[in-house]
Scaffold this motif. Structure first.
Motif, PDB file in Angstrom:
ATOM      1  N   ARG A 242       0.837  -1.205   0.000  1.00 66.02           N
ATOM      2  CA  ARG A 242       0.000   0.000   0.000  1.00 66.02           C
ATOM      3  C   ARG A 242       0.869   1.251   0.000  1.00 66.02           C
ATOM      4  O   ARG A 242       0.530   2.275   0.593  1.00 66.02           O
ATOM      5  N   ILE A 243       2.012   1.144  -0.653  1.00 66.60           N
ATOM      6  CA  ILE A 243       2.907   2.289  -0.783  1.00 66.60           C
ATOM      7  C   ILE A 243       2.224   3.347  -1.639  1.00 66.60           C
ATOM      8  O   ILE A 243       1.524   3.035  -2.597  1.00 66.60           O
ATOM      9  N   ASP A 244       2.440   4.617  -1.307  1.00 62.48           N
ATOM     10  CA  ASP A 244       1.657   5.715  -1.884  1.00 62.48           C
ATOM     11  C   ASP A 244       1.641   5.739  -3.401  1.00 62.48           C
ATOM     12  O   ASP A 244       0.632   6.073  -4.020  1.00 62.48           O
ATOM     13  N   ASP A 245       2.765   5.383  -4.043  1.00 63.89           N
ATOM     14  CA  ASP A 245       2.795   5.489  -5.504  1.00 63.89           C
ATOM     15  C   ASP A 245       2.253   4.243  -6.186  1.00 63.89           C
ATOM     16  O   ASP A 245       2.333   4.115  -7.410  1.00 63.89           O
ATOM     17  N   ASN A 246       1.695   3.335  -5.412  1.00 63.27           N
ATOM     18  CA  ASN A 246       1.118   2.125  -5.987  1.00 63.27           C
ATOM     19  C   ASN A 246      -0.339   2.394  -6.345  1.00 63.27           C
ATOM     20  O   ASN A 246      -1.229   2.364  -5.491  1.00 63.27           O
ATOM     21  N   ASN A 247      -0.619   2.656  -7.614  1.00 68.06           N
ATOM     22  CA  ASN A 247      -1.955   3.047  -8.069  1.00 68.06           C
ATOM     23  C   ASN A 247      -2.782   1.796  -8.381  1.00 68.06           C
ATOM     24  O   ASN A 247      -2.986   1.433  -9.529  1.00 68.06           O
ATOM     25  N   SER A 248      -3.259   1.121  -7.329  1.00 70.56           N
ATOM     26  CA  SER A 248      -3.990  -0.126  -7.509  1.00 70.56           C
ATOM     27  C   SER A 248      -5.392   0.132  -8.046  1.00 70.56           C
ATOM     28  O   SER A 248      -5.906   1.248  -8.020  1.00 70.56           O
ATOM     29  N   LEU A 249      -6.041  -0.950  -8.521  1.00 69.52           N
ATOM     30  CA  LEU A 249      -7.396  -0.842  -9.054  1.00 69.52           C
ATOM     31  C   LEU A 249      -8.361  -0.351  -7.983  1.00 69.52           C
ATOM     32  O   LEU A 249      -9.306   0.387  -8.265  1.00 69.52           O
ATOM     33  N   THR A 250      -8.108  -0.756  -6.714  1.00 68.54           N
ATOM     34  CA  THR A 250      -8.967  -0.316  -5.609  1.00 68.54           C
ATOM     35  C   THR A 250      -8.972   1.206  -5.499  1.00 68.54           C
ATOM     36  O   THR A 250     -10.017   1.826  -5.273  1.00 68.54           O
ATOM     37  N   LYS A 251      -7.804   1.821  -5.687  1.00 71.80           N
ATOM     38  CA  LYS A 251      -7.708   3.278  -5.592  1.00 71.80           C
ATOM     39  C   LYS A 251      -8.407   3.961  -6.760  1.00 71.80           C
ATOM     40  O   LYS A 251      -8.782   5.123  -6.668  1.00 71.80           O
ATOM     41  N   GLN A 252      -8.572   3.243  -7.868  1.00 74.76           N
ATOM     42  CA  GLN A 252      -9.187   3.826  -9.057  1.00 74.76           C
ATOM     43  C   GLN A 252     -10.715   3.694  -9.056  1.00 74.76           C
ATOM     44  O   GLN A 252     -11.377   4.177  -9.964  1.00 74.76           O
ATOM     45  N   THR A 253     -11.266   3.016  -8.045  1.00 72.85           N
ATOM     46  CA  THR A 253     -12.703   2.754  -7.992  1.00 72.85           C
ATOM     47  C   THR A 253     -13.357   3.747  -7.042  1.00 72.85           C
ATOM     48  O   THR A 253     -12.948   3.859  -5.885  1.00 72.85           O
ATOM     49  N   ASN A 254     -14.387   4.480  -7.507  1.00 69.34           N
ATOM     50  CA  ASN A 254     -15.009   5.484  -6.637  1.00 69.34           C
ATOM     51  C   ASN A 254     -15.994   4.839  -5.665  1.00 69.34           C
ATOM     52  O   ASN A 254     -16.342   3.663  -5.790  1.00 69.34           O
ATOM     53  N   ILE A 255     -16.473   5.632  -4.708  1.00 71.97           N
ATOM     54  CA  ILE A 255     -17.296   5.088  -3.630  1.00 71.97           C
ATOM     55  C   ILE A 255     -18.619   4.544  -4.149  1.00 71.97           C
ATOM     56  O   ILE A 255     -19.147   3.544  -3.633  1.00 71.97           O
ATOM     57  N   GLY A 256     -19.168   5.159  -5.199  1.00 74.33           N
ATOM     58  CA  GLY A 256     -20.419   4.653  -5.762  1.00 74.33           C
ATOM     59  C   GLY A 256     -20.249   3.277  -6.363  1.00 74.33           C
ATOM     60  O   GLY A 256     -21.066   2.375  -6.141  1.00 74.33           O
ATOM     61  N   GLU A 257     -19.161   3.091  -7.140  1.00 81.28           N
ATOM     62  CA  GLU A 257     -18.882   1.781  -7.742  1.00 81.28           C
ATOM     63  C   GLU A 257     -18.622   0.733  -6.670  1.00 81.28           C
ATOM     64  O   GLU A 257     -19.074  -0.413  -6.770  1.00 81.28           O
ATOM     65  N   LYS A 258     -17.874   1.120  -5.626  1.00 82.81           N
ATOM     66  CA  LYS A 258     -17.586   0.169  -4.546  1.00 82.81           C
ATOM     67  C   LYS A 258     -18.866  -0.274  -3.857  1.00 82.81           C
ATOM     68  O   LYS A 258     -19.069  -1.460  -3.589  1.00 82.81           O
ATOM     69  N   MET A 259     -19.747   0.680  -3.571  1.00 86.54           N
ATOM     70  CA  MET A 259     -20.986   0.329  -2.872  1.00 86.54           C
ATOM     71  C   MET A 259     -21.915  -0.490  -3.768  1.00 86.54           C
ATOM     72  O   MET A 259     -22.616  -1.380  -3.277  1.00 86.54           O
ATOM     73  N   ASP A 260     -21.928  -0.224  -5.057  1.00 89.00           N
ATOM     74  CA  ASP A 260     -22.730  -1.054  -5.956  1.00 89.00           C
ATOM     75  C   ASP A 260     -22.258  -2.511  -5.902  1.00 89.00           C
ATOM     76  O   ASP A 260     -23.076  -3.442  -5.884  1.00 89.00           O
ATOM     77  N   SER A 261     -20.944  -2.700  -5.858  1.00 89.79           N
ATOM     78  CA  SER A 261     -20.402  -4.054  -5.747  1.00 89.79           C
ATOM     79  C   SER A 261     -20.731  -4.672  -4.394  1.00 89.79           C
ATOM     80  O   SER A 261     -21.111  -5.851  -4.300  1.00 89.79           O
ATOM     81  N   ASN A 262     -20.592  -3.885  -3.326  1.00 88.32           N
ATOM     82  CA  ASN A 262     -20.917  -4.393  -1.990  1.00 88.32           C
ATOM     83  C   ASN A 262     -22.385  -4.805  -1.890  1.00 88.32           C
ATOM     84  O   ASN A 262     -22.727  -5.801  -1.247  1.00 88.32           O
ATOM     85  N   ILE A 263     -23.252  -4.035  -2.519  1.00 85.90           N
ATOM     86  CA  ILE A 263     -24.684  -4.345  -2.494  1.00 85.90           C
ATOM     87  C   ILE A 263     -24.965  -5.636  -3.248  1.00 85.90           C
ATOM     88  O   ILE A 263     -25.804  -6.444  -2.829  1.00 85.90           O
ATOM     89  N   LYS A 264     -24.259  -5.864  -4.361  1.00 87.37           N
ATOM     90  CA  LYS A 264     -24.409  -7.128  -5.081  1.00 87.37           C
ATOM     91  C   LYS A 264     -24.018  -8.311  -4.191  1.00 87.37           C
ATOM     92  O   LYS A 264     -24.693  -9.349  -4.180  1.00 87.37           O
ATOM     93  N   VAL A 265     -22.931  -8.146  -3.458  1.00 82.44           N
ATOM     94  CA  VAL A 265     -22.481  -9.225  -2.579  1.00 82.44           C
ATOM     95  C   VAL A 265     -23.476  -9.443  -1.445  1.00 82.44           C
ATOM     96  O   VAL A 265     -23.769 -10.586  -1.070  1.00 82.44           O
ATOM     97  N   LEU A 266     -24.038  -8.370  -0.905  1.00 79.36           N
ATOM     98  CA  LEU A 266     -25.042  -8.493   0.149  1.00 79.36           C
ATOM     99  C   LEU A 266     -26.251  -9.280  -0.357  1.00 79.36           C
ATOM    100  O   LEU A 266     -26.745 -10.197   0.320  1.00 79.36           O
ATOM    101  N   LYS A 267     -26.739  -8.943  -1.551  1.00 83.77           N
ATOM    102  CA  LYS A 267     -27.862  -9.687  -2.141  1.00 83.77           C
ATOM    103  C   LYS A 267     -27.494 -11.153  -2.313  1.00 83.77           C
ATOM    104  O   LYS A 267     -28.305 -12.055  -2.029  1.00 83.77           O
ATOM    105  N   TYR A 268     -26.288 -11.384  -2.782  1.00 83.06           N
ATOM    106  CA  TYR A 268     -25.821 -12.748  -3.033  1.00 83.06           C
ATOM    107  C   TYR A 268     -25.838 -13.575  -1.743  1.00 83.06           C
ATOM    108  O   TYR A 268     -26.297 -14.721  -1.734  1.00 83.06           O
ATOM    109  N   VAL A 269     -25.347 -12.987  -0.667  1.00 81.09           N
ATOM    110  CA  VAL A 269     -25.302 -13.701   0.617  1.00 81.09           C
ATOM    111  C   VAL A 269     -26.707 -13.944   1.151  1.00 81.09           C
ATOM    112  O   VAL A 269     -27.028 -15.045   1.614  1.00 81.09           O
TER     113      VAL A 269
END
Length: 514
Positions: A242-269
């Motif tokens: 998690r070094i600062d210059d490591n531009n991972s895919l997680t850092k490129q995903t905004n909060i709306g996209e993250k929550m949409d994915s989390n909601i899919k997982v919640l429905k799935y469970v």
């Protein structure tokens, strides 16, 4: 692309893996049955790629016992040339080159799993690296227990240093226990530091869903449920970058996209219709961690100019749970007191107080400590003039301290809203969090206190350095101990070393060996 049917027909599975054209270097290696396959999804990872692959090549288990499967998802930064070089050097490094970028590590991981031919499988991200004996440790654990899922310690590395993540996964050695016996096990469900039976995944046709975020969360929920039992080790397995210059895919995903994915997982469970107590364990992570902590108790929320998006996503997730009509209330799954307060404020739509509380939490606002009916509270003094009482689950404060030639003895007073037995003392090296010295036999529990006896003969093993002094409880939880007096206790150890127990700048017990 949506969530897959994990129990798809064979013809659907064939179509899935043929949907992207790819070429393979060292394809013959896939016909060899090895002990462990390591699958690495690669996309523009040139900065750390060699460090990652070298950590696999140099494993103490012997690289001849490993099939390293590198799946490149259309890199254009030189990563492909690095992979070709490794495949030219090592016959068991399989490089797979996808013709088009899929936009998520899901398909590369799924393809690598599909092609693997070993007893066990691991996943490593292309910017992380393994401890050099990591594969050996997990392999030996699974062989010893005849198990299907094992996990060890992960160290997160960033610009500020290192810290252990997912402590519950590596707090002690466990053999074939129920995953539901470990509080918070469903937190941090990334690919790091875990080894699984490849047959388990293929038999149950478990795949990563193709999402930019949370694909590993859903995958490992399925794997853990299918395994039924897990084993854990305290050994370090994995280093998470998690070094600062490591531009991972997680850092490129905004909060709306993250929550949409989390909601899919919640429905799935929820659609799995698990036993309520098991479901609550997983839902706790999906609601408390994803929909409260990661939404509100974060700097990005405090700084956001579109806080309504956060509230809309929170209520969307809660609405899904309510429609599912479960025999328990979602509030009862929440553990941390401040998260219960966030939840109540969001449900009441008292957004002004919620935002002020988040700002207080993230910017270190004024805090008062009070006792009410004998129980401790932290009082958050908010910028809008309100005060919010936050129950303290456990407070530990040094009451008396004594010393003789054989030991240092401390009596520590315990108060709190959720008192649990103290299981031991841990001294954690400040410079290297991997160095933890457990003193489980140093404590004697009393009704509202614990007596800690630090014997000189046991302290002799401590190398020079500074240490956090912590009480361990509820398996992996740790609590610093407040020290009000200015006295420093000093003891002479072997080899000319001195043991100092003192008050830190934050008024906690600190230890220094010099």
């Amino acid at each position: 692309m949506g969530i897959f049917n994990f129990f798809a027909k064979k013809e659907d599975e064939k179509a899935y893996y043929n949907k992207v054209d790819y070429s393979i270097l060292n394809e013959a290696a896939l016909r060899n049955v090895t002990k462990v396959s390591v699958v690495v999804p690669v996309y523009n990872a040139i900065a750390y790629l060699e460090k990652t692959v070298d950590s696999i090549v140099k494993q103490t288990i012997g690289f001849e016992n490993i099939t390293c499967i590198l799946v490149d998802d259309g890199s254009n930064d030189g990563s492909r040339e690095v992979l070709k070089s490794y495949s030219e050097t090592y016959k068991n490094v399989v490089s797979i080159f996808l013709e088009t970028n899929t936009g998520t590590p899901a398909f590369p991981r799924n393809l690598g799993t599909h092609l693997a031919n070993s007893k066990y499988i691991m996943y490593v991200d292309a910017d992380d690296w393994l401890a050099l004996d990591g594969i050996q440790v997990l392999y030996d654990l699974l062989e010893k227990t005849n198990g299907k899922y094992a996990v060890g310690k992960s160290i997160q590395v960033d610009s500020k240093g290192q810290n252990v993540i997912g402590r519950y996964e590596s707090s002690k050695v466990r053999h074939n226990v129920s995953p539901f016996s470990i509080k918070h096990l469903f937190y941090h469900l990334g690919p790091r530091a875990r080894m699984m039976s490849l047959d388990l995944i293929k038999h149950h046709k478990i795949r990563y869903p193709e999402m930019k975020f949370a694909e590993d969360k859903q995958f490992f929920i399925d794997v853990i449920l299918a395994a039924g039992e897990i084993s854990t080790t305290t050994e370090t397995i994995y280093y998470l970058n998690r070094i600062d210059d490591n531009n991972s895919l997680t850092k490129q995903t905004n909060i709306g996209e993250k929550m949409d994915s989390n909601i899919k997982v919640l429905k799935y469970v929820l659609n799995k219709n698990l036993e309520p107590e098991k479901e609550k364990n997983i839902v706790n992570r999906l609601i408390e961690f994803d929909c409260i902590t990661r939404l509100f108790d974060r700097k990005h929320f405090v700084k956001s100019k579109d806080k309504q998006l956060y509230y809309d996503k929170f209520h969307e997730a809660i609405g899904i749970f309510k429609k599912a009509k479960r025999p328990y209330e979602i509030r009862e799954t929440i553990i941390k007191p401040i998260n219960t307060i966030y939840f109540d404020l969001a449900m009441a739509k008292d957004y002004g107080t919620l935002e002020a509380l988040a700002k207080w939490s993230k910017k270190g606002g004024e805090t008062k400590q009070i006792l009410e009916n004998g129980l401790p509270y932290n009082v958050a003094v908010l910028e809008n003039g309100k005060e919010v009482k936050i129950p303290v689950r456990l407070k530990a404060e040094l009451e008396t301290e004594m010393q003789d030639l054989e030991k240092i003895q401390l009596k520590i007073k315990l108060t709190g809203h959720s008192l649990s037995p103290i299981e031991g003392v841990a001294l954690i090296n400040r410079a290297n969090v991997e160095n933890v010295y457990q003193l489980p036999n140093a404590i004697k529990q009393q009704e509202d206190a614990v007596v800690v006896s630090l014997k000189m003969e046991e302290l002799n093993v401590l190398p020079k350095g500074s240490y956090e002094f912590t009480l361990m409880y509820e398996d992996y939880e740790k609590k610093r101990v407040k020290k009000r007096t200015e006295t420093t206790l000093t003891a002479k150890l072997d080899n000319g070393k001195k043991f100092n127990l003192y008050k830190t700048v934050n008024n906690n017990i600190g230890v220094k060996v010099k």
